[in-house]
Write a protein that holds these residues in place. Structure first.
Motif, PDB file in Angstrom:
ATOM      1  N   ASN A 428      18.581   4.016  42.483  1.00  0.00           N
ATOM      2  CA  ASN A 428      17.982   2.681  42.539  1.00  0.00           C
ATOM      3  C   ASN A 428      18.844   1.752  41.681  1.00  0.00           C
ATOM      4  O   ASN A 428      18.645   1.632  40.482  1.00  0.00           O
ATOM      5  CB  ASN A 428      16.523   2.730  42.059  1.00  0.00           C
ATOM      6  N   THR A 430      19.162  -1.280  41.097  1.00  0.00           N
ATOM      7  CA  THR A 430      18.650  -2.406  40.312  1.00  0.00           C
ATOM      8  C   THR A 430      17.388  -2.047  39.527  1.00  0.00           C
ATOM      9  O   THR A 430      16.610  -2.921  39.162  1.00  0.00           O
ATOM     10  CB  THR A 430      18.384  -3.613  41.237  1.00  0.00           C
ATOM     11  N   ALA A 431      17.201  -0.744  39.281  1.00  0.00           N
ATOM     12  CA  ALA A 431      16.060  -0.318  38.456  1.00  0.00           C
ATOM     13  C   ALA A 431      16.287  -0.732  37.007  1.00  0.00           C
ATOM     14  O   ALA A 431      17.423  -0.961  36.583  1.00  0.00           O
ATOM     15  CB  ALA A 431      15.891   1.191  38.559  1.00  0.00           C
ATOM     16  N   ASP A 432      15.199  -0.843  36.272  1.00  0.00           N
ATOM     17  CA  ASP A 432      15.303  -1.319  34.893  1.00  0.00           C
ATOM     18  C   ASP A 432      15.874  -0.263  33.950  1.00  0.00           C
ATOM     19  O   ASP A 432      16.652  -0.571  33.058  1.00  0.00           O
ATOM     20  CB  ASP A 432      13.935  -1.792  34.392  1.00  0.00           C
TER      21      ASP A 432
HETATM   22  C1  NAG Z   1      13.960  -0.070  42.105  1.00  0.00           C
HETATM   23  O1  NAG Z   1      13.686  -0.617  40.844  1.00  0.00           O
HETATM   24  C2  NAG Z   1      13.029  -1.866  40.901  1.00  0.00           C
HETATM   25  C3  NAG Z   1      12.945  -2.431  39.491  1.00  0.00           C
HETATM   26  O2  NAG Z   1      12.302  -1.523  38.641  1.00  0.00           O
HETATM   27  C4  NAG Z   1      11.670  -1.687  41.540  1.00  0.00           C
HETATM   28  O3  NAG Z   1      11.026  -2.941  41.637  1.00  0.00           O
HETATM   29  C5  NAG Z   1      11.869  -1.109  42.939  1.00  0.00           C
HETATM   30  O4  NAG Z   1      10.604  -0.828  43.506  1.00  0.00           O
HETATM   31  C6  NAG Z   1      12.684   0.156  42.883  1.00  0.00           C
HETATM   32  N1  NAG Z   1      13.006   0.551  44.229  1.00  0.00           N
HETATM   33  C7  NAG Z   1      12.795   1.780  44.674  1.00  0.00           C
HETATM   34  C8  NAG Z   1      13.201   2.036  46.080  1.00  0.00           C
HETATM   35  O5  NAG Z   1      12.344   2.652  43.964  1.00  0.00           O
END
Ligand code: NAG
Ligand code: NAG
Ligand code: NAG
Ligand code: NAG
Ligand code: NAG
Ligand code: NAG
Ligand code: NAG
Ligand code: NAG
Ligand code: CU
Length: 570
Positions: A428, A430-432
Motif C-alpha cells: 500500500n 500511500t499507507a501511513d
Molecule cells: C492504503 O492506506 C491508506 C492510508 O492509510 C488507506 O486509506 C487505504 O485504505 C489503504 N489501501 C488499502 C488498499 O489498504
C-alpha cells in the motif's frame, strides 16, 4: 526614447523589437563561468556565475534556430551546462548532465555546445547540471515565433519580462551539498526566496535592490516565469491582478486565468499580465508550497518584487501584498496544476500517443541507507542516511566516464540495462505506516532501453516510505503529455478511464503529488541517452534518477549524430 549602441534612437516598443532582432541575429554566445561577489541579506559571498551575472544572461532565439554557446570554465569547480527543455534532436552530446552525457568541463577548459531548437516555442531556461552549481548558474531561454510565421496564438504583448524565482543561501551552496553528503540528513534550509535574484522588501538589507517592473496602464506584459529554486515548489501571484497562463515549458496552453500559479523547480510558465488597475504600486510575491511537517525544515518567508505603474500619482506607502495559498495547501497547489490544458487546435495540433507499446510503472520513493560514516550515526531517521529511488533503484552515476560515451563507444561494465518496468514489491504505497524493512533501496546504475519510436507511458507512483512528498520528475530530450494524476494508489482499472487524451499539457516536468500518482506519455523518437530525475536537488543527489537509452531507428535521419570534437574528457 532609448539610445541604441550604434547611436540610433527609437520609440520604446519599436526599440525593444529592434534590439531583439539585433541580438538574435547572433548565433554565437560566450559563457564564461567565473566567481563573482554578491551581497544579499546583509552578507557578502562569492558565487559561481556566467559572465559575472546573477541570474545569468538571457538567450533569445527564434523557433527552430541552432546556436552555439562556448562555455569557458574560469571558476574553481567542475561545471556542465544543460539547456532545460530543449529537445536537441539526435544530439545529446551537449545536453549537459555530468557523467550522463559528458564529463564535466574542468577549471581552465572549455566546451562549444551546439543547441538545436526544434518545436519549442515560449520560455525555457539553462542551468548548471553538476553538483549544486545551478543555484546561481542559470538564466532564461526565450524562444519567439519565427518572423513570417503565424506568431503568438494571443495578442502580441507590449513587452516581455523574465521573472526568475530562486533560492538564496547565505552559506556557500557547495558547502550545503557537502554537508548533506556528510551528515546524511536534510539540506540546510535556504535563507530567502528571490525574484530575479532579489529577496525583496520583506527581507533585511534588500529594499533598495528589490526588482521593479515598470508598466504603462492599458498595456499587456508577457511574464516568462521560471522556477530556478533548488528544492521548493513555489506559489506566485500579483496583488489586484489576474494572471493568464498561455504556455508551459515551451509549449502553448489554452489560456487559463488565475489569481495565483504553482510552479515546481525546473518548470516555466508564460503568463500574460494586463496592467489594468489604478496606477500605483503593487507587490508580486512568491512563497513556498511544502508538505514538510517540521517547520525547522521549511522557510515560510516571502519574496517580493514591485509592479510600478508609470504616471503622475502619489505612490501608496505600503503596497498591497497578493493572496498566496498557505504553504501546506496541497489542494490549491494541484488545483492550478490540474487546470492546465494544451492549446490543441487546428493551428497547434497535438499528437498524444494512443497505442502504448512500452509501459513502465515506477514508484517514486525516499529511502534510507546504513550510515557508514566514522561515527556510524547520520542525521536521517534513526541515524540512517537519506536516499531516494525509482522502482527501488537508487541510481549511482559513473565517476570516470559518461554513460553516453560508454553507449556510443560500446564500452561494457559502465551501466546495466535492467531498470525494472515494475516495482519489485507491491504494497500500500500511500499507507501511513510502512514497514522500515522496505526503506532500504538497491544501489546501481541501471538504465532503461527503449526501441526507437515506441509509444511510451510511465505511471509514477509516489510512496510514503520515510516521508511522502511531491516530486517534480524531469525527462531530458523530450517533453511529455501529462495525461492524468491523482491522490492515493493508482488504480489501473479506473484511473485510465479519466485520462485526458484530448488536450493534456505538454511539459518537461510532471508533478507527482504527495501520496499520489501521475501518468505521462511520449513517443520515443529522439535517439540517444537521456537523463530522467527528480528536479528537487536533494532528491537528485540521493539517487531519484535513471537514464533512458533510446535506440536508433532504421533510416539515417533516425540515428544518433556523432560527437563534437571537443567533448570534455574525464
Ligand atoms: C492504503 O492506506 C491508506 C492510508 O492509510 C488507506 O486509506 C487505504 O485504505 C489503504 N489501501 C488499502 C488498499 O489498504
Ligand atoms: C528563513 O529565512 C530567514 C530570513 O533569511 C532566516 O532568518 C531563517 O533562519 C530561515 N528559516 C529557516 C527555518 O531556515
Ligand atoms: C512563519 O512561521 C512563523 C513560525 O511558525 C510564524 O510565526 C509566522 O507567522 C509565519 N509567517 C508567515 C508569513 O506565514
Ligand atoms: C496547514 O497548517 C496549519 C497550521 O500550520 C494547520 O492548521 C492546517 O491544518 C494545515 N493544513 C493542512 C491541509 O494540512
Ligand atoms: C562524529 O561526531 C563528532 C561529534 O559528535 C562530530 O564532530 C563529527 O563531525 C562526526 N563525524 C562525522 C563523520 O559525522
Ligand atoms: C527507529 O527505530 C525504532 C526501533 O527499531 C522503530 O521502532 C522506529 O519506528 C524507527 N523510527 C523511524 C523514524 O524509522
Ligand atoms: C528494495 O530492495 C531491497 C533489497 O533487495 C529490499 O530489502 C527492500 O525491501 C526493497 N524495497 C522495496 C520498497 O521494494
Ligand atoms: C572534476 O572532473 C574530473 C573529470 O571527471 C574528475 O576526475 C574530478 O574528480 C572532478 N573534480 C571534482 C572536485 O569533482
Ligand atoms: Cu523528488
Amino acid at each position: 526614447m532609448l539610445r541604441l549602441r550604434n547611436g540610433t534612437f527609437c520609440l520604446k516598443i519599436f526599440c525593444f523589437q529592434l534590439l531583439f532582432s539585433l541580438r538574435s541575429a547572433s548565433n554565437d554566445h560566450l559563457f564564461v563561468v567565473k566567481e563573482a561577489s554578491y551581497t544579499r541579506l546583509c552578507s557578502t559571498k562569492n558565487i559561481l556565475t556566467v559572465n559575472g551575472q546573477f541570474p545569468g544572461p538571457t538567450i533569445r532565439v527564434f523557433t527552430g534556430d541552432t546556436i552555439f554557446v562556448e562555455v569557458s570554465n574560469e571558476g574553481k569547480e567542475n561545471i556542465t551546462i544543460h539547456w532545460h527543455g530543449v529537445r536537441q534532436p539526435r544530439y545529446p552530446w551537449s545536453d549537459g548532465p555530468a557523467y550522463i552525457t559528458q564529463c564535466p568541463i574542468k577549471p581552465g577548459a572549455s566546451f562549444r555546445q551546439k543547441i538545436i531548437f526544434s518545436e519549442e516555442e515560449g520560455t525555457l531556461w539553462w542551468h548548471a547540471h553538476s553538483d549544486w552549481s545551478r543555484a546561481t548558474v542559470h538564466g532564461a531561454i526565450i524562444i519567439q515565433p519565427r518572423p513570417g510565421t503565424a506568431g503568438y496564438p494571443f495578442p502580441e504583448p507590449n513587452a516581455e519580462v523574465p521573472i526568475i524565482l530562486g533560492e538564496w543561501w547565505k552559506q556557500d551552496v557547495t558547502e550545503v551539498r557537502n554537508e548533506l553528503l556528510r551528515t546524511g540528513g536534510l539540506p540546510a534550509t535556504s535563507d530567502a526566496f528571490t525574484i530575479n535574484g532579489q529577496p525583496g522588501d520583506l527581507y533585511p538589507c534588500s529594499s533598495s535592490e528589490t526588482f521593479t517592473l515598470t508598466v504603462d496602464e492599458g498595456k499587456t506584459y508577457l511574464l516568462r516565469i521560471i522556477n530556478a529554486a533548488m528544492d521548493e515548489m513555489l506559489f506566485f501571484s500579483i496583488a489586484n491582478h489576474d494572471l493568464t497562463v498561455v504556455g508551459t515549458d515551451g509549449a502553448y496552453t489554452n489560456p487559463l486565468t488565475t489569481s495565483y500559479i504553482t510552479i515546481s523547480p525546473g518548470q516555466t510558465l508564460d503568463v500574460l499580465l494586463q496592467a489594468n488597475q489604478n496606477p500605483n504600486l503593487y507587490y508580486m510575491a512568491s512563497s513556498v508550497y511544502s508538505t514538510v511537517v517540521n517547520l525547522d525544515f521549511i522557510n515560510n518567508t516571502t519574496a517580493t518584487a514591485v509592479l510600478q505603474y508609470n504616471g503622475n500619482y502619489t505612490p501608496i506607502s505600503s503596497p498591497p501584498l497578493p493572496y498566496l495559498p498557505s504553504r501546506n495547501d496541497t489542494n490549491s497547489a494541484f488545483q492550478f496544476i490540474g487546470s492546465l490544458r494544451s492549446l490543441a487546435n487546428e493551428d497547434h495540433p497535438i499528437d498524444v500517443p494512443l497505442d502504448i507499446t512500452s509501459s513502465i510503472f515506477s514508484t517514486v520513493s525516499l529511502n534510507t541507507l546504513p550510515c557508514e560514516n566514522d561515527n556510524n550515526s547520520c542525521e536521517g531517521p534513526n541515524g540512517t542516511r537519506l536516499a531516494a529511488s525509482l522502482n527501488n533503484q537508487s541510481f549511482v552515476e559513473p565517476s570516470s566516464i559518461a554513460i553516453l560515451e560508454a553507449y556510443y563507444e560500446r564500452i561494457n561494465g559502465v551501466y546495466g540495462e535492467n531498470f525494472p518496468d515494475f516495482p519489485p514489491y507491491l504494497f500500500n504505497f500511500t499507507a501511513d505506516d510502512l514497514p522500515m524493512i522496505l526503506q532500504i533501496p538497491k544501489q546501481g546504475t541501471e538504465v532503461k532501453v527503449l526501441d526507437y519510436d515506441s509509444a511510451v507511458e510511465i505511471n509514477f507512483q509516489g510512496t510514503n516510505l520515510v516521508a511522502g512528498t511531491s516530486h517534480p520528475i524531469h525527462l531530458h530530450g523530450y517533453s511529455f503529455f501529462v495525461v492524468g494524476f491523482g491522490f492515493g494508489n493508482f488504480d489501473e482499472e479506473k484511473d485510465p478511464l479519466n485520462y485526458n487524451l484530448i488536450d493534456p499539457p505538454l511539459r518537461t516536468i510532471v508533478d507527482v503529488p504527495i501520496s499520489g500518482w501521475a501518468t505521462v506519455r511520449f513517443r520515443a523518437s529522439n535517439p540517444g541517452v537521456w537523463f530522467m530525475h527528480c528536479h528537487r536537488e536533494e532528491h537528485l543527489t540521493w539517487g531519484m534518477k535513471t537514464v533512458f537509452i533510446v535506440k536508433n531507428g532504421e533510416s539515417p535521419q533516425e540515428r544518433l549524430l556523432p560527437p563534437p570534437p571537443d567533448v570534455p574528457p574525464c
